[in-house]
Design an enzyme around this catalytic site. Structure first.
Site, PDB file in Angstrom:
ATOM      1  CG  ASN A  19     -14.753  37.246 -12.279  1.00 37.65           C
ATOM      2  OD1 ASN A  19     -15.519  38.113 -12.679  1.00 37.65           O
ATOM      3  ND2 ASN A  19     -14.565  37.016 -10.996  1.00 37.65           N
ATOM      4  CD  GLU A  34     -11.390  28.184  -9.810  1.00 40.54           C
ATOM      5  OE1 GLU A  34     -11.260  27.387 -10.760  1.00 40.54           O
ATOM      6  OE2 GLU A  34     -11.988  29.274  -9.917  1.00 40.54           O
ATOM      7  CB  CYS A  89     -21.630  34.394 -10.408  1.00 39.64           C
ATOM      8  SG  CYS A  89     -20.359  34.001  -9.182  1.00 39.64           S
ATOM      9  CB  CYS A  99     -17.987  29.681 -14.088  1.00 41.12           C
ATOM     10  SG  CYS A  99     -19.487  30.469 -13.464  1.00 41.12           S
ATOM     11  CG  HIS A 132     -10.269  37.615  -5.286  1.00 38.21           C
ATOM     12  ND1 HIS A 132      -9.695  36.750  -6.191  1.00 38.21           N
ATOM     13  CD2 HIS A 132      -9.621  37.400  -4.112  1.00 38.21           C
ATOM     14  CE1 HIS A 132      -8.737  36.058  -5.588  1.00 38.21           C
ATOM     15  NE2 HIS A 132      -8.683  36.434  -4.329  1.00 38.21           N
TER      16      HIS A 132
END
Length: 279
Positions: free
Chosen positions: A218, A124, A12, A188, A41
């Site tokens: 994610n 996060e 991303c 997101c 990550h």
């Protein structure tokens, strides 16, 4: 066997930005740079940057010279501690994480009890929790016991969660009872697009391969969403973890990848899988 790729997968813009920033500071400081936690990550990316001189530390007291703040961000007190140590700070926090941090601060100023739907141990979320006092983190129905009765809640979400999970948790909070509620979507959109593409692909194939770091939230969410479609799903970090029995009796394989998975890992996996098929 036919191999299909998700229409959206891989890096991303937030990850790309963090990597570009790391490349730039390493070019300026070939003697080495410190990263407070892993920059993203993904084990392979972290190992590659380690060879280039990016040293991962987990304690502010180890910081010196120049310190890179990873894409997940850090709470305000960490920035203060680094400034007090006199180090140069390069902030690679994702802009969407920055937005969530600012929203949390604003909600608290407006008198809301801030609630973050997210994994409390995720870096996060740990950073976001630092942007207001007494923020409550919930991620499962049983976590709702942490909320005060009849509260005035301002709710945000971990950026990498699915819209479905966020919606379920908000619904449960509303059903539990509240005096007032303000919900701000901090998900997101890039992650959401990858999730939608993965679900669409999972409905077309016999087996799904989800590529990315095992610690990547994610990527784990992608694997979970694919499994929910009833298809055999394997979360792998790369081709090394592939086993022929994974495709035994299967005719169509789908491949997707997390937002922190580099293109070369995806290409290597797909190319090897196609060569494997031709045997």
């Amino acid at each position: 066997m036919e191999v299909k790729l998700a229409s959206k997968l891989g890096f991303c813009f937030g990850v790309e930005r963090a990597i570009e920033m790391a490349e730039r500071v390493l070019a300026r400081h070939p003697e080495g740079v410190y990263s407070l936690g892993e920059i993203i990550h993904n084990r392979q990316v972290v190992e590659e940057f380690s060879r280039k001189g990016l040293k991962v530390i987990n304690d502010v007291n180890q910081a010196k010279g120049l310190v890179l703040i990873r894409s997940h961000g850090e709470p305000p007190e960490v920035f203060e501690q680094l400034r007090n140590r006199g180090v140069e700070i390069v902030d690679a926090t994702c802009v969407l994480v920055k937005r969530a941090q600012q929203i949390v601060t604003n909600l608290a100023k407006e008198g809301y009890q801030v609630v973050v739907v997210g994994q409390v141990k995720h870096p996060e979320v740990k950073a976001v929790l630092g942007y207001a006092d007494d923020v409550i983190c919930v991620d499962k129905p049983e976590d709702l016991e942490l909320l005060p009765a009849d509260g005035k809640f301002g709710i945000v979400c971990q950026t990498t969660h699915s819209l479905e999970h966020f919606g379920r948790m908000v619904g449960l909070i509303v059903a539990r009872g509240c005096r007032e509620i303000k919900v701000i979507n901090t998900l997101c959109e890039e992650v959401r697009r990858r999730q939608a593409a993965a679900v669409e692909l999972a409905r077309q194939v016999d087996v799904m391969f989800v590529l990315g770091g095992k610690q990547s939230a994610n990527t784990r969410e992608l694997a979970h969403l694919c499994q929910e479609q009833g298809v055999a799903t394997y979360h792998l970090e790369g081709w090394e973890e592939f086993s022929p029995d994974m495709v035994s009796g299967k005719s169509v394989a789908g491949v997707t990848a997390g937002a922190s998975t580099p293109q070369w890992i995806i290409e290597r996996f797909v190319n090897n899988l196609r060569r494997f098929e031709s045997r």
